[in-house]
Design an enzyme around this catalytic site. Structure first.
Site, PDB file in Angstrom:
ATOM      1  N   SER A 107       0.824  -1.194   0.000  1.00 17.06           N
ATOM      2  CA  SER A 107       0.000   0.000   0.000  1.00 17.06           C
ATOM      3  C   SER A 107       0.867   1.257   0.000  1.00 17.06           C
ATOM      4  O   SER A 107       1.652   1.454  -0.921  1.00 17.06           O
ATOM      5  CB  SER A 107      -0.969  -0.038   1.192  1.00 17.06           C
ATOM      6  OG  SER A 107      -1.983   0.928   1.073  1.00 17.06           O
ATOM      7  N   ASP A 155      -9.504  -5.168  -5.128  1.00 15.55           N
ATOM      8  CA  ASP A 155      -8.995  -4.104  -4.271  1.00 15.55           C
ATOM      9  C   ASP A 155      -9.811  -2.837  -4.507  1.00 15.55           C
ATOM     10  O   ASP A 155      -9.762  -2.240  -5.580  1.00 15.55           O
ATOM     11  CB  ASP A 155      -7.518  -3.843  -4.592  1.00 15.55           C
ATOM     12  CG  ASP A 155      -6.828  -2.942  -3.581  1.00 15.55           C
ATOM     13  OD1 ASP A 155      -7.521  -2.145  -2.929  1.00 15.55           O
ATOM     14  OD2 ASP A 155      -5.589  -3.032  -3.455  1.00 15.55           O
ATOM     15  N   HIS A 187      -7.747  -5.447  -0.637  1.00 14.50           N
ATOM     16  CA  HIS A 187      -6.530  -4.685  -0.329  1.00 14.50           C
ATOM     17  C   HIS A 187      -5.791  -5.403   0.804  1.00 14.50           C
ATOM     18  O   HIS A 187      -5.926  -5.049   1.985  1.00 14.50           O
ATOM     19  CB  HIS A 187      -6.915  -3.267   0.074  1.00 14.50           C
ATOM     20  CG  HIS A 187      -5.759  -2.314   0.123  1.00 14.50           C
ATOM     21  ND1 HIS A 187      -5.042  -1.962  -0.996  1.00 14.50           N
ATOM     22  CD2 HIS A 187      -5.185  -1.657   1.169  1.00 14.50           C
ATOM     23  CE1 HIS A 187      -4.090  -1.109  -0.655  1.00 14.50           C
ATOM     24  NE2 HIS A 187      -4.155  -0.917   0.654  1.00 14.50           N
TER      25      HIS A 187
END
Length: 228
Positions: A107, A155, A187
């Site tokens: 991320s 995601d 995610h």
């Protein structure tokens, strides 16, 4: 940039590879260090370090930068010098060259790794970006760094389109990139994503090796791959 860190694995013999891990916003280096343990079995001579972001958030986690809607690229740029200096610090501490360094992020941590090798060519031989994105797509790319994008098709935080756009741009610019899409993954990092990362690091031969071979030079032996 002053960072907390967790040494996940320090080999008894001198390290031949360096793996630096970068967590998501709101997370911490201890949690990301659990991801790092996956790499120890495949790379027992690697120094594996999980690095913590320099900013604390309200919930007690840390982050690499506090994104603002109107200037995300500037937010990244403001902390980039410190980020790169930290990579150089661990390379110096370990005695491991850039070619044998892998930056592994999830991320926001993946964004930092991608942006770092965009700013500083040759900072690392590999980047593994789990569910990440460039803040701005690169305008140039080379083969000194191999980019491995791993992204879930479910995601909703950072949609898959970011990885698809990055692969398309890097390929068009002549960069060295792979993209693996994990079915039904949100995610997150799961066992399938980790296995893909290990396979890429072990078995994907960097394009620069072919470039060196065609130029008549001899490829080095210090990359983060173990061909069997």
């Amino acid at each position: 940039m002053k960072n907390n860190h967790v040494v996940v694995h320090n080999p008894s013999l001198p390290a031949t590879q360096l793996f630096l891990l970068y967590h998501a916003a709101g997370d911490n280096p201890v949690a990301m260090g659990e991801i790092g343990r996956w790499f120890v079995g495949a790379f027992p001579r690697a120094l594996v370090v999980s690095i913590g972001g320099p900013e604390q958030d309200a919930d007690g986690g840390s982050r690499w930068y506090n994104p603002s809607a109107d200037r995300p690229s500037q937010d990244v740029a403001e902390v980039m010098d410190g980020f790169i200096a930290s990579v150089r610090h661990w390379q110096q501490q370990s005695g491991v060259k850039a070619d044998a360094t892998a930056l592994i992020g999830f991320s926001q941590g993946a964004t930092m790794a991608l942006e770092a090798v965009k700013v500083q060519g040759g900072l690392a031989g590999r980047v593994v970006a789990f569910s990440g994105r460039y803040e701005t797509l690169p305008q140039q790319a080379g083969t000194r760094t191999t980019i491995h994008l791993i992204h879930g098709d479910n995601d909703t935080v950072l949609p898959l389109t970011h990885a698809l756009d990055a692969e398309e741009r890097l390929t068009a610019l002549g960069g060295d990139v792979t993209l693996d899409i994990v079915d039904d993954l949100p995610h997150a990092i799961d066992d399938r994503a980790m296995q893909l990362a290990l396979e890429r690091l072990q078995f994907t031969v960097p394009r620069r090796y072919f470039d060196e071979a065609f130029s008549g030079s001899k490829p080095g032996d210090d990359d983060v791959i173990t061909l069997i």
